[in-house]
Write an enzyme that holds these catalytic residues in place. Sequence first.
Site, short mmCIF file in Angstrom:
data_model
loop_
_atom_site.label_atom_id
_atom_site.label_comp_id
_atom_site.label_asym_id
_atom_site.label_seq_id
_atom_site.Cartn_x
_atom_site.Cartn_y
_atom_site.Cartn_z
N HIS A 127 0.85 -1.19 0.00
CA HIS A 127 0.00 0.00 0.00
C HIS A 127 0.89 1.24 0.00
O HIS A 127 2.02 1.20 0.50
CB HIS A 127 -0.87 -0.03 1.26
N ASP B 25 2.98 -4.09 8.09
CA ASP B 25 1.72 -3.38 7.86
C ASP B 25 0.60 -4.39 8.11
O ASP B 25 0.35 -5.27 7.28
CB ASP B 25 1.68 -2.85 6.43
N GLN C 287 -4.67 -5.02 7.07
CA GLN C 287 -5.63 -5.99 6.55
C GLN C 287 -5.57 -7.32 7.30
O GLN C 287 -6.33 -8.24 6.99
CB GLN C 287 -5.37 -6.22 5.06
N LYS D 182 -10.85 -0.51 10.16
CA LYS D 182 -11.00 -1.71 9.33
C LYS D 182 -11.43 -2.92 10.15
O LYS D 182 -11.68 -3.99 9.60
CB LYS D 182 -9.68 -2.01 8.60
N CYS E 213 -4.67 2.45 -3.82
CA CYS E 213 -3.45 2.95 -3.17
C CYS E 213 -2.31 1.95 -3.34
O CYS E 213 -1.53 1.71 -2.41
CB CYS E 213 -3.69 3.25 -1.70
#
Length: 409
Positions: A121, A198, A201, A224, A364
């Site tokens: 991302h 990261d 997700q 999220k 993104c």
Amino acid sequence: MNAHEIKKLFPILDQNVNGSPLVYLDSAATSQKPISVIEEVSKYYREYNSNVHRGVHTLGTMATDRYEGAREKVRKFIHASSIEEVIFTRGTTTSINTIAASYARASLKQGDEIVISYMEHHSNVIPWQQVAKQTGAVLKYLPLQEDGTISLDDVRNTVTGNTKIVSIMYVSNVLGVINPIKDIARIAHENGAVMVVDGAQAAPHLKVDVQDLDCDFFAFSGHKMCGPTGIGVLYGKKQLLENMEPVEFGGEMIDFVDQYESTWKELPWKFEGGTPIIAGAIGLGAAIDFLESIGLDEIEAHEHKLAAYALEQMSGIDGMTIYGPKSAAQRAGVITFNLSDVHPHDVATVLDADGIAVRAGHHCAQPLMRWLKVSATARASFYLYNTEEDIDKLVQGLVKTKEYFSNVF
């Protein structure tokens, strides 16, 4: 509790959009919020709205207890060893920028390497681009396999003794790939590099144990994972955080201020300058309570089942191209696709006319789009409140879209 019962706990999902029942398939962008989270945030503002840490009055004590209680919930949720390792931020983007601005800029020099992948991302690309420019470090990209997965052999061939930072997303927001973070972290450490993850997700969809992963930093966002917007978390190993300087200065993060010098509070508060995101943190704590009441293992299994069903149903549509692994076992609940010669924005527009919400664009992830040799894609993403009936409606909508544009052109 099944998905139909869970869906009833989300007020926003009980509505019609453009005359049809809402089918929300954009949770990778932001999830919807259950009533328990909405009520907990509202309760803060209605019953004990106050600043934290600074006051001794009753409301201030209540707010502080709930705010720090949320930090402890996060600690348990990601299995950090101490609350000192849990820093509240505005989200994944802020968390990664904090690592880049504080840790990376101070520790990197000319010729050092930062390794990321083509699937990242933008929030895990641009901060490292800037650090490389400012320090003279070299930004390197891990190659991807044909199906978008990462090969550990490629990791070993890319990460060298000059590599100081490896920063990889746990789950791809485009390809749905679940990356072997624990193995990548081991290779990074064998070469003397720190591992940044990261987790935007990942945290909403599967169990996270930062100690088992042995990552040095882990970043994720509340919005999220059924929580409010504007709240996120930066996890960092204590010894690293202790040696890092704050990136924001002001109230709340200080210990002592003289005319010309100041000292900082201990962890984690030295990284939380100003009035913190109190309602957001409390809402995130409520979201964690909600997710754990369902069970992260159950959520992950449900999404794998939906992904498998969606792959099967969508693959039968003429002109359909699906990106990422063909096996649902290798991916989370994300299906990114293109339909014949129909632009993704047109696909999303036609679906929206029937109340079906999907995302269209570059997500993104423009370096990944170039790797895929496309300018944009459409994306359907699933969560604990989605059902096979939602996927059936998506497939029906895609067939309708294809027929519409076939007749137009």
